[in-house]
Design a protein around this motif. Structure first.
Motif, mmCIF file in Angstrom:
data_model
loop_
_atom_site.group_PDB
_atom_site.id
_atom_site.type_symbol
_atom_site.label_atom_id
_atom_site.label_comp_id
_atom_site.label_asym_id
_atom_site.label_seq_id
_atom_site.Cartn_x
_atom_site.Cartn_y
_atom_site.Cartn_z
ATOM 1 N N UNK A 39 -3.077 11.574 7.768
ATOM 2 C CA UNK A 39 -2.254 11.153 6.365
ATOM 3 C C UNK A 39 -0.575 11.067 6.812
ATOM 4 N N UNK A 40 -0.313 12.003 7.701
ATOM 5 C CA UNK A 40 1.101 12.180 8.173
ATOM 6 C C UNK A 40 1.455 10.461 8.970
ATOM 7 N N UNK A 41 0.406 9.862 9.548
ATOM 8 C CA UNK A 41 0.755 8.635 10.316
ATOM 9 C C UNK A 41 0.931 7.656 9.128
ATOM 10 N N UNK A 42 0.110 7.767 8.223
ATOM 11 C CA UNK A 42 -0.067 6.542 7.014
ATOM 12 C C UNK A 42 1.314 6.838 6.205
ATOM 13 N N UNK A 43 1.695 8.073 6.168
ATOM 14 C CA UNK A 43 3.111 8.313 5.408
ATOM 15 C C UNK A 43 4.360 7.686 6.340
ATOM 16 N N UNK A 44 4.084 7.759 7.667
ATOM 17 C CA UNK A 44 5.121 7.420 8.680
ATOM 18 C C UNK A 44 5.274 5.965 8.628
ATOM 19 N N UNK A 45 4.149 5.136 8.614
ATOM 20 C CA UNK A 45 4.084 3.710 8.803
ATOM 21 C C UNK A 45 3.925 3.187 7.482
ATOM 22 N N UNK A 46 4.274 3.959 6.307
ATOM 23 C CA UNK A 46 4.218 3.342 5.118
ATOM 24 C C UNK A 46 4.914 2.283 4.694
ATOM 25 N N UNK A 47 6.149 2.152 5.375
ATOM 26 C CA UNK A 47 7.082 1.121 5.093
ATOM 27 C C UNK A 47 6.349 -0.356 5.789
ATOM 28 N N UNK A 48 5.442 -0.265 6.659
ATOM 29 C CA UNK A 48 4.837 -1.504 7.450
ATOM 30 C C UNK A 48 3.812 -1.842 6.503
ATOM 31 N N UNK A 49 3.563 -1.238 5.477
ATOM 32 C CA UNK A 49 2.132 -1.522 4.576
ATOM 33 C C UNK A 49 2.304 -2.461 3.535
ATOM 34 N N UNK A 50 1.530 -3.589 3.646
ATOM 35 C CA UNK A 50 1.535 -4.842 2.604
ATOM 36 C C UNK A 50 0.772 -4.119 1.254
ATOM 37 N N UNK A 51 0.974 -4.539 0.146
ATOM 38 C CA UNK A 51 0.131 -4.302 -0.801
ATOM 39 C C UNK A 51 -1.220 -4.516 -0.741
ATOM 40 N N UNK A 52 -1.568 -5.348 -0.064
ATOM 41 C CA UNK A 52 -3.133 -5.313 0.220
ATOM 42 C C UNK A 52 -3.837 -4.257 1.005
ATOM 43 N N UNK A 53 -2.766 -3.934 2.205
ATOM 44 C CA UNK A 53 -3.206 -2.961 3.105
ATOM 45 C C UNK A 53 -3.108 -1.735 2.332
ATOM 46 N N UNK A 54 -2.329 -1.446 1.416
ATOM 47 C CA UNK A 54 -2.249 -0.172 0.610
ATOM 48 C C UNK A 54 -3.474 -0.103 -0.209
ATOM 49 N N UNK A 55 -4.021 -1.268 -0.722
ATOM 50 C CA UNK A 55 -5.114 -1.350 -1.579
ATOM 51 C C UNK A 55 -6.190 -0.880 -0.947
ATOM 52 N N UNK A 56 -6.221 -1.340 0.288
ATOM 53 C CA UNK A 56 -7.394 -1.041 1.339
ATOM 54 C C UNK A 56 -7.378 0.546 1.539
ATOM 55 N N UNK A 57 -6.373 0.884 1.575
ATOM 56 C CA UNK A 57 -6.311 2.354 1.977
ATOM 57 C C UNK A 57 -6.692 3.100 0.733
#
Lengths: 778, 104
Positions: free
Chosen positions: A301-319
């Motif tokens: 969870x911490x990793x996703x929070x840290x790389x949050x700014x590299x996520x596109x909306x599609x990637x976010x939807x996948x997550x």
């Protein structure tokens, strides 16, 4: 370098020193002392973490924190270059790091204390050698790795520590490696994590390749820059041919985000890599509490929070989708578990799913807030289960427990606090409640808003300034952020941002899944607690032996107090403080990332349950409803529960078999591997060996025949045998006169004398001899 | 009339010596060898006495030495007979060809 960086770096170093000492001198330090050494090291870290936290709160209040964060970014140590990319080592000094550091050190310290009590009652010998020191040695290494992971400012270092915690997890799950199931569970955890890490490495390579840096802030800045200027990944003409597929830049960016998320899927045990976590309960209970409930699994969870700014909306939807599947599916499995630790393990999986789901939905603050609250109460509940198992002489089956509250009052009460916290216990409209009440419900609130269930009217009648008005509710804030996001001038974002309307159905479905799971959670947690602590004792023998020990319940009490007083006043504002950086990211749909509101920054309590009557009542009182249902079903033990189970037997079997994931993986991967292995063996034996045998080995044989018979037998042996034969012949020659017969000796003597006399006569060595003979004759 | 001189004694002595050696070489019986040894010793005695008689200053040195040799020969015969008896004891014969345990 500010004091805080020094504190944090020292905090990382101390457990490493402890690990080193225990590794080298552990056996000499001996049984209780090596444990206390690890505790002392971790307590030192905790003191450092607390100092940092207290100081940092002051900095946040006085508004100097951002400067310190920037200064820490400047003072990174240039470690090495990969190609032309400099790799810098530094402390990622921000509110999230500080709060995570405190959380890890604090929980770890008390779990280490608990471990001393726990290990005292457990056999730690293999082949007559004590493993006691090794346990604390691994725990110290884990402390080092986890803290290193938390403070890393660079994805490469984050990855290194990431692998180190994976190693510690492997070592500690397999601590009782002489038991087959434990060593299997360790391997399963390790291999499953490798699958996720494969994706992680892939993501790292893409970050390195496309963004040109592995620095967290640098990568985010490069990403935003590329987006703003339409270069790199966001160059319209960008296309990469992957196995015949033309991948566009934004799609590549999505793949990069999903790749990074794969690491989190492994470590945080998200669907479909969730299989290892329940098995990891084969490790000692303190390990389950520390690593597989509170800290390491939260690293994803911490990793996703840290790389949050590299996520596109599609990637976010996948997550969000992965998180949603995990949180729902795992909560349902938890209902049918009978093993107290397995039940907690599935609840951990479900809660991790909530966090990931929250991140995917844009509830950045809520997800990390849930991580914090969950870490405290779940660690406490695991320790409680360890106390129960220890007190009941290694009985883990809840069906054999019951009525333990009288024997273990402290454990029972602290466990109940944990159950209340995870169930989201709270009184709606009174701002009263435990951790989960605020954190989980906030995730739901964000999801609710994102799914647009509140209706368009709600959105449209908000104006941009409403949020600043006093008395704004969280829901208002959340929606307002949404408005602000849509209404602001980052127009470019809309070209790529997912239009939520396109996914309205999916988003609604995910919200409903999460909401229903909010009802499932209180049910299985209360079932677990009730079966263990209430009702009549179902196994008199287990009940008679039950006891609790102070060494183990003191950590429980401390963590329980922290769960109760926690958390809201302390954690939420700090996490919110870390969030503003997110607003820099143009692509991110961070609904609650806009922390400019005074309520966020000052840490005022925010009433999440102030609006939207049906959700407010529906979510707010879910714990009470489902507690009642659980108590009604299980008040007389497992009887009614098992009747219900047989009534719904196909579903119950599906759940008990964990949706047949183990079987599917066994069929696909284990069998597949074995099939591949036997094909390889066939190929190796008959084809490769055939060629090798006919060519190489024959040639070798010929050569060795020549070398053996020709060179060795004739030349080498010839020389040595020749020498021996010559010596033998010579000695025979000299031996032959020595017949042992007297007459031969006499003959030789006489012959020799005769020869000597003849020589005297003819060669005349003695001048007078002739004369003597002549005169004698005369 | 043939005058008996030193050379006659020496020839006699040499003949006896050769006979003794011949006996020692050909005989397989240990007692026979002992007899051969006696012949060799006595040929030497003849030489001693002959040389003494025909020397520039005749005396009794040679005769005394001859007597000494006779005594030694007696002692030697005693030892030799003892050896013969031991030989017989060990190998049940006094055939010296059979007593070749020291052969190379």
């Amino acid at each position: 370098m500010s004091n805080y960086e020094t504190y944090l770096l020292a905090g990382v170093a101390v457990p490493f020193v402890s690990f080193f000492i225990l590794m080298l001198f552990g056996p000499r330090i001996g049984k209780p002392l090596s444990g206390w050494l690890a505790v002392a090291a971790m307590a030192t870290c905790c003191v450092l973490g607390t100092l940092t936290l207290v100081g940092w709160l002051g900095e946040v209040d006085s508004g100097t924190a951002a400067e310190l964060t920037a200064a820490a970014g400047e003072s990174q140590f240039h470690w090495a270059d990969i190609g032309s990319v400099p790799i810098k080592v530094g402390v990622n000094l921000d509110s999230l790091t500080v709060i995570m550091f405190f959380m890890v050190t604090f929980i770890a310290t008390w779990i280490f204390v608990f471990s001393i009590g726990y290990m005292a009652g457990h056999s730690d010998e293999v082949d007559g050698k004590s493993k006691y020191h090794r346990f604390f040695c691994y725990l110290s290494l884990f402390g080092f790795s986890m803290l290193g992971l938390v403070i890393s400012s660079n994805l490469l270092f984050l990855f290194i520590f990431w692998e180190l915690v994976g190693l510690c997890s492997y070592l500690l799950i397999g601590f009782y490696f002489d038991k087959k199931f434990a060593s299997n569970a360790a391997m399963k955890a390790f291999i499953t994590n490798r699958v996720g890490d494969f994706g992680f490495i892939f993501g790292l390579m893409m970050v390195y390749f496309f963004l040109g840096t592995l620095d967290l802030d640098g990568a985010a800045a490069a990403f935003a820059d590329q987006y703003a200027s339409g270069t790199g990944l966001f160059d319209p003409s960008f296309t990469i041919n992957v196995l015949g597929w033309h991948v566009s830049g934004p799609m590549m960016a999505t793949l990069m985000g999903i790749g990074l998320f794969c690491g989190a899927m492994g470590k945080s045990a998200q669907f479909p890599l969730q299989v290892w976590l329940p098995d990891a309960m084969a490790g000692p209970t303190p390990v389950s509490a520390l690593i597989h409930a509170a800290t390491m699994v939260a690293a994803g969870v911490y990793l996703v929070a840290r790389v949050y700014r590299l996520l596109t909306p599609d990637a976010q939807l996948f997550i969000a989708g992965v998180g949603c599947i995990t949180l729902t599916a795992m909560a349902l499995i938890a209902i049918v578990q009978t093993d107290i630790k397995k039940c907690l393990a599935y609840s951990t999986l479900s809660q991790l799913g909530y966090m990931i789901f929250g991140l995917g939905m844009g509830a950045w603050i809520a997800a990390l807030f849930h991580l914090m609250t969950h870490a405290f109460f779940k660690a406490m509940m695991f320790l409680g289960s360890g106390q129960v198992i220890e007190g009941c002489h290694h009985e883990q089956d809840m069906r054999k427990m019951g009525g333990l509250i009288r024997k273990m009052p402290v454990t029972g009460v602290t466990f109940l606090i944990g159950v209340l916290a995870i169930a989201g216990f709270g009184i709606p409209s009174m701002n009263l409640g435990l951790g989960g009440y605020f954190s989980k419900d906030e995730i739901l609130a964000v999801a609710w808003d994102r799914a647009g269930i509140g209706g368009e009217g709600h959105h449209s009648d908000q104006d941009g300034h409403h949020a600043a008005a006093s008395g704004a509710t969280a829901f208002d804030l959340v929606s307002d952020s949404h408005e602000a996001h849509n209404g602001d001038d980052r127009v470019a974002g809309h070209a790529l941002a997912t239009d939520d309307a396109d996914h309205a159905g999916v988003l609604k479905l995910m919200f409903w899944c999460a909401l229903i799971t909010a009802y499932v959670t209180p049910f299985y947690m209360m079932r677990c607690w009730w079966l263990t602590f209430m009702g009549k004792p179902r196994d008199q023998q287990v009940h008679d032996h039950a006891h609790e020990s102070p060494m183990m319940y003191v950590p429980l009490v401390v963590l329980a107090i922290f769960t109760v007083v926690s958390s809201y006043a302390l954690f939420r504002p700090l996490i919110a403080d870390a969030a503003p950086a997110l607003t820099d990211a143009v692509l991110v749909t961070a609904y609650d990332g806009h922390a400019d509101d005074a309520n966020h920054a000052k840490g005022a309590l925010i009433n999440l349950h102030g609006a939207h009557d049906w959700l407010f009542w529906g979510v707010g009182w879910s714990w009470a409803i489902m507690f009642l249902v659980a108590i009604v079903i299980y008040r007389n033990g497992v009887g009614l529960g098992s009747k219900l189970k047989s009534a719904f037997s196909p579903i119950a079997t599906l759940l008990e078999k964990k949706y047949y994931f183990d079987e599917i993986y066994d069929f696909m991967f284990v069998r597949g591997c074995r099939l591949l292995a036997s094909i390889s063996a066939f190929w190796d034996t008959y084809v490769v060996d055939g060629i090798i045998a006919s060519l190489t080995s024959k040639a070798t044989e010929r050569f060795s025949a020549f070398a053996g018979r020709g060179v060795d037998a004739n030349i080498v042996d010839g020389v040595f045998n020749g020498m021996a034969v010559t010596a033998f012949d010579l000695s025979n020659l000299f031996r032959s006169p020595h017949t042992g017969r007297i007459r031969n000796y006499v003959l030789f003597t006489a012959g020799a004398a005769a020869v000597a006399i003849l020589l005297l006569l003819f060669f005349d060595p003695v001048p007078d001899a002739q004369a003597i003979l002549t005169s004698a004759g005369g | 009339m043939l005058t008996i001189g030193l050379m006659h004694y020496l020839v006699l002595s040499a003949a006896i010596f050769c006979c003794g050696i011949f006996v020692m070489i050909t005989k397989r019986n240990a007692i026979g060898i002992l007899i051969g040894v006696e012949l060799v010793l006595n040929s030497v005695n003849v030489n001693f006495i002959a040389f003494d008689r025909y020397s520039q200053q005749p005396g009794f040195d040679g005769q005394i030495t001859a007597l000494f040799v006779i005594v030694l020969a007696a002692a030697e015969a005693a030892v030799a007979v003892a050896i013969c008896m031991n030989l017989y004891k060990n190998i049940n014969t006094i055939d010296v060809d059979r007593g070749d345990a020291l052969h190379g």
